[in-house]
Scaffold this active site. Structure first.
Site, PDB file in Angstrom:
ATOM      1  N   LYS A  92       0.860  -1.194   0.000  1.00 11.92           N
ATOM      2  CA  LYS A  92       0.000   0.000   0.000  1.00 11.92           C
ATOM      3  C   LYS A  92       0.887   1.231   0.000  1.00 11.92           C
ATOM      4  CE  LYS A  92      -3.957   2.132   0.511  1.00 11.92           C
ATOM      5  NZ  LYS A  92      -3.731   2.751  -0.817  1.00 11.92           N
ATOM      6  N   LYS A 116       5.351   3.648   8.386  1.00 12.07           N
ATOM      7  CA  LYS A 116       4.195   4.523   8.578  1.00 12.07           C
ATOM      8  C   LYS A 116       2.921   3.679   8.638  1.00 12.07           C
ATOM      9  CE  LYS A 116       4.080   7.848   5.823  1.00 12.07           C
ATOM     10  NZ  LYS A 116       3.960   8.928   4.859  1.00 12.07           N
ATOM     11  N   LYS A 128       5.499   2.008  -2.989  1.00 15.93           N
ATOM     12  CA  LYS A 128       5.403   3.354  -3.587  1.00 15.93           C
ATOM     13  C   LYS A 128       5.648   3.191  -5.077  1.00 15.93           C
ATOM     14  CE  LYS A 128       4.718   7.623  -2.279  1.00 15.93           C
ATOM     15  NZ  LYS A 128       3.913   8.140  -1.169  1.00 15.93           N
ATOM     16  N   GLY A 167      -2.922   8.179  -4.378  1.00 10.40           N
ATOM     17  CA  GLY A 167      -2.285   9.365  -4.938  1.00 10.40           C
ATOM     18  C   GLY A 167      -1.057   9.797  -4.158  1.00 10.40           C
ATOM     19  N   ASP A 168      -0.341  10.732  -4.714  1.00  8.35           N
ATOM     20  CA  ASP A 168       0.796  11.402  -4.052  1.00  8.35           C
ATOM     21  C   ASP A 168       1.030  12.656  -4.894  1.00  8.35           C
ATOM     22  OD1 ASP A 168       2.994  11.113  -1.925  1.00  8.35           O
ATOM     23  OD2 ASP A 168       4.207  11.446  -3.698  1.00  8.35           O
ATOM     24  N   THR A 212      -4.798  13.597   5.208  1.00  5.54           N
ATOM     25  CA  THR A 212      -3.391  13.787   5.576  1.00  5.54           C
ATOM     26  C   THR A 212      -3.204  15.120   6.303  1.00  5.54           C
ATOM     27  OG1 THR A 212      -2.782  12.497   3.640  1.00  5.54           O
ATOM     28  CG2 THR A 212      -1.018  13.700   4.719  1.00  5.54           C
ATOM     29  N   ASN A 243      -2.515  19.021  -1.886  1.00  5.29           N
ATOM     30  CA  ASN A 243      -3.510  18.352  -1.051  1.00  5.29           C
ATOM     31  C   ASN A 243      -3.182  18.458   0.439  1.00  5.29           C
ATOM     32  OD1 ASN A 243      -3.984  15.447   0.371  1.00  5.29           O
ATOM     33  ND2 ASN A 243      -5.777  16.131  -0.758  1.00  5.29           N
ATOM     34  N   SER A 380      -7.006   5.721   3.767  1.00  6.29           N
ATOM     35  CA  SER A 380      -6.985   4.825   2.599  1.00  6.29           C
ATOM     36  C   SER A 380      -7.314   3.398   3.029  1.00  6.29           C
ATOM     37  CB  SER A 380      -5.608   4.842   1.932  1.00  6.29           C
ATOM     38  OG  SER A 380      -5.506   5.940   1.052  1.00  6.29           O
TER      39      SER A 380
HETATM   40  P1  NDP Z   1       0.466  17.760  -4.354  1.00  2.00           P
HETATM   41  O1  NDP Z   1       0.960  17.405  -5.698  1.00  2.00           O
HETATM   42  O2  NDP Z   1      -0.990  17.925  -4.142  1.00  2.00           O
HETATM   43  O3  NDP Z   1       1.174  19.110  -3.858  1.00  2.00           O
HETATM   44  C1  NDP Z   1       2.547  19.208  -3.750  1.00  2.00           C
HETATM   45  C2  NDP Z   1       2.896  20.639  -3.437  1.00  2.00           C
HETATM   46  O4  NDP Z   1       4.295  20.727  -3.189  1.00  2.00           O
HETATM   47  C3  NDP Z   1       2.597  21.590  -4.568  1.00  2.00           C
HETATM   48  O5  NDP Z   1       2.297  22.852  -4.047  1.00  2.00           O
HETATM   49  C4  NDP Z   1       3.918  21.611  -5.324  1.00  2.00           C
HETATM   50  O6  NDP Z   1       4.123  22.769  -6.102  1.00  2.00           O
HETATM   51  C5  NDP Z   1       4.901  21.578  -4.175  1.00  2.00           C
HETATM   52  N1  NDP Z   1       6.178  20.963  -4.625  1.00  2.00           N
HETATM   53  C6  NDP Z   1       6.344  19.813  -5.319  1.00  2.00           C
HETATM   54  N2  NDP Z   1       7.650  19.604  -5.561  1.00  2.00           N
HETATM   55  C7  NDP Z   1       8.293  20.635  -5.020  1.00  2.00           C
HETATM   56  C8  NDP Z   1       9.653  21.008  -4.950  1.00  2.00           C
HETATM   57  N3  NDP Z   1      10.612  20.237  -5.485  1.00  2.00           N
HETATM   58  N4  NDP Z   1       9.958  22.151  -4.285  1.00  2.00           N
HETATM   59  C9  NDP Z   1       8.982  22.920  -3.723  1.00  2.00           C
HETATM   60  N5  NDP Z   1       7.679  22.621  -3.777  1.00  2.00           N
HETATM   61  C10 NDP Z   1       7.347  21.503  -4.405  1.00  2.00           C
HETATM   62  O7  NDP Z   1       1.070  16.665  -3.347  1.00  2.00           O
HETATM   63  P2  NDP Z   1       0.589  16.296  -1.886  1.00  2.00           P
HETATM   64  O8  NDP Z   1       0.116  17.488  -1.173  1.00  2.00           O
HETATM   65  O9  NDP Z   1      -0.275  15.102  -1.993  1.00  2.00           O
HETATM   66  O10 NDP Z   1       1.964  15.785  -1.235  1.00  2.00           O
HETATM   67  C11 NDP Z   1       2.872  16.677  -0.576  1.00  2.00           C
HETATM   68  C12 NDP Z   1       3.831  15.849   0.264  1.00  2.00           C
HETATM   69  O11 NDP Z   1       3.085  15.083   1.225  1.00  2.00           O
HETATM   70  C13 NDP Z   1       4.677  14.827  -0.482  1.00  2.00           C
HETATM   71  O12 NDP Z   1       5.913  14.686   0.172  1.00  2.00           O
HETATM   72  C14 NDP Z   1       3.870  13.536  -0.317  1.00  2.00           C
HETATM   73  O13 NDP Z   1       4.686  12.395  -0.457  1.00  2.00           O
HETATM   74  C15 NDP Z   1       3.407  13.708   1.114  1.00  2.00           C
HETATM   75  N6  NDP Z   1       2.243  12.926   1.485  1.00  2.00           N
HETATM   76  C16 NDP Z   1       1.065  13.037   0.820  1.00  2.00           C
HETATM   77  C17 NDP Z   1      -0.031  12.312   1.223  1.00  2.00           C
HETATM   78  C18 NDP Z   1      -1.367  12.480   0.594  1.00  2.00           C
HETATM   79  O14 NDP Z   1      -2.337  11.905   1.114  1.00  2.00           O
HETATM   80  N7  NDP Z   1      -1.508  13.260  -0.457  1.00  2.00           N
HETATM   81  C19 NDP Z   1       0.069  11.320   2.324  1.00  2.00           C
HETATM   82  C20 NDP Z   1       1.339  11.348   3.025  1.00  2.00           C
HETATM   83  C21 NDP Z   1       2.380  12.094   2.584  1.00  2.00           C
HETATM   84  P3  NDP Z   1       3.971  22.692  -7.710  1.00  2.00           P
HETATM   85  O15 NDP Z   1       2.501  22.706  -7.977  1.00  2.00           O
HETATM   86  O16 NDP Z   1       4.689  23.898  -8.180  1.00  2.00           O
HETATM   87  O17 NDP Z   1       4.636  21.419  -8.155  1.00  2.00           O
END
Ligand code: NDP
Length: 448
Positions: A92, A116, A128, A167-168, A212, A243, A380
């Site tokens: 997962k 986790k 992943k 998603g991620d 999250t 997200n 999830s």
């Molecule tokens: P999204 O794609 O929805 O959002 C990611 C955000 O981070 C966007 O604002 C993006 O900006 C920014 N970003 C991406 N890459 C970079 C970078 N290299 N430098 C600066 N900003 C960056 O992703 P999520 O919100 O889902 O995920 C965010 C983090 O949380 C990740 O590390 C993910 O692995 C982790 N996570 C997510 C979960 C989930 O349920 N969604 C669960 C647990 C962990 P831009 O639009 O410009 O790319």
């Protein structure tokens, strides 16, 4: 050999075998260095080669993803799925679509995911996957073609009782919909439980979108409450605008905190009045535009190019919710100098190892990612449970369970931190809780 020696041997072995996989090495180092006392207490783990098995994925799948854009031009991306551990349940973990995706990054994320998921107390293993495909600037039609091609290979490796992606970064509701549609078409079977993060009208879970970000705030609130510190009236700095960031901001505001920043990969917004969430959602969720547009409708706010500057903003609590390694030692020093009291990791491994060490050394309350952002995967797993029973729970029921799960994760991490040394070191507490659970299950299942 002592726990310390066993860990050093493993880290040296990884460095030799995969010298280019720095992120993976760092996350293994972070987890293993905090479980040395457990290894000392259980010499049988070394005999059973527990660490050797834990650092090797059960399976890695790499594949070609050919697709055509709207102009008829052909493209080829790389697809991956790292199936790290199925000891506690089906694999997962999310799918990430971002140009920075490599095997190293996905191995680090899959390794983190195992522990986790173990912390949630739910029956899920760790994996992943993703692709170096960049969805930015692509039309819905192009994203759909990419998702269909990606699933045309991935479908044979996943299933509701085998491997359940979600998603991620770069994979939200739209992508999950396209991926699910193609899976259903190929399999000719309505296996709703094969993917999580689906829309609620085709058996997604209520509160999965929020889980999250909300879960992060529930965890941070537990951590602060234990110290008699409230969130009401506190100033928060959040990075990201996706997200996790969006729903972290939403819950923080409902707790009475003022969130003054958000960011994307181009830069950050500082709004001294507090981020206007409706405007943020409109920019990112509806129009899929850049965060700098915020200042067009909020002229009193500031936009700054470059995302690292967000950590120079004075705050009580910092919540990195964008991506890995966004807080380095320099940013950690700046946050501490500006009086930060707590850091809660919404993103995966957003703080570098030296930044974490600096926070702990300076007695900053620190909520590590694998515990603090486990709410997404926990819901999830609840989505999988609902899909199995072909029922859908209400938002309130799911949110209530999420709150309980985050409290349990906090309590277990805190208890193990106290048992094994520093009562405020939740990094060690979470790692020890998760590692012990996975290691014991592996022992019980024999040498596989
Ligand atoms: P999204 O794609 O929805 O959002 C990611 C955000 O981070 C966007 O604002 C993006 O900006 C920014 N970003 C991406 N890459 C970079 C970078 N290299 N430098 C600066 N900003 C960056 O992703 P999520 O919100 O889902 O995920 C965010 C983090 O949380 C990740 O590390 C993910 O692995 C982790 N996570 C997510 C979960 C989930 O349920 N969604 C669960 C647990 C962990 P831009 O639009 O410009 O790319």
């Amino acid at each position: 050999m002592s726990g310390k020696q066993y860990v050093e041997k493993m880290i040296a072995c990884i460095a030799k075998r995969d010298p280019d996989q720095k992120m993976f090495r760092d996350t293994v180092t972070e987890v293993l260095s905090s479980i040395e006392p457990v290894l000392d207490a259980h010499p049988n783990y070394e005999t059973a080669k527990i660490l050797e098995r834990m650092v090797e994925p059960e399976r890695v799948i790499m594949f070609r993803v050919p697709w055509q854009d709207d102009k008829g031009e052909c493209h080829v991306n790389r697809g991956f799925r790292v199936q790290m551990s199925s000891v506690i349940g089906p694999y997962k973990g999310g799918l990430r679509f971002h140009p920075s995706v490599t095997l190293d990054i996905l191995k680090f994320l899959a390794f983190e995911q195992v522990y986790k998921n173990a912390l949630t107390g739910l029956p899920i293993g760790g994996a992943k996957g993703g692709s170096d495909f960049d969805p930015h600037g692509r039309s819905d039609n192009e994203v759909m073609h990419f998702c269909q091609s990606f699933m045309t290979e991935l479908y044979r490796h996943i299933g509701p009782d085998v491997d359940v992606p979600a998603g991620d970064i770069g994979v939200g509701g739209r992508e999950i919909g396209y991926l699910y549609g193609q899976y259903k078409r190929i399999r000719d079977s309505y296996d709703a439980g094969v993917l999580t993060g689906k829309r609620v009208d085709f058996w997604g879970s209520f509160a999965r979108t929020e889980a999250t970000g909300y879960g992060l705030l529930y965890f941070v609130k537990n951590m602060l409450d234990a110290k008699g510190i409230g969130l009401k009236g506190k100033t928060l700095v959040v990075s990201g605008a996706g997200n996790v960031a969006t729903y972290a901001i939403e819950k923080a505001q409902s707790f009475g905190a003022k969130v003054v920043t958000c960011s994307d990969s181009n830069g950050y917004v500082y709004d001294p009045d507090g981020i206007d969430l409706a405007a943020l959602k409109d920019i990112k969720e509806v129009r899929r535009a850049r965060i700098k547009e915020y200042v067009q409708t909020h002229p009193h706010a500031e936009y700054h190019e470059g995302c690292k500057g967000v950590w120079t903003v004075k705050c009580d609590v910092a919540l990195p919710c964008a991506t890995q390694s966004e807080i380095d030692l320099e940013s950690a020093k700046r946050l501490v100098a500006n009086g930060v009291q707590a850091v809660g990791e919404g993103a995966n491994m957003p703080s570098t190892l030296d930044a974490i060490a600096y926070f702990l050394e300076h007695k900053i309350l620190f909520a590590p990612a694998k515990a603090a952002n486990a709410g997404g995967v926990a819901v999830s797993a609840l989505e999988m449970a609902q899909n199995s029973e072909r029922l859908q729970w209400t938002f309130e029921e799911v949110d209530g369970r999420l709150k309980d799960i985050m409290k349990r994760i906090y309590t277990n991490a805190k208890k193990n931190a106290e048992t094994y040394g520093d009562p405020d070191n939740l990094v060690a507490g979470a790692n020890i809780t998760a590692f012990s659970k996975v290691a014991e299950a592996m022992l019980a299942q024999g040498l596989v």
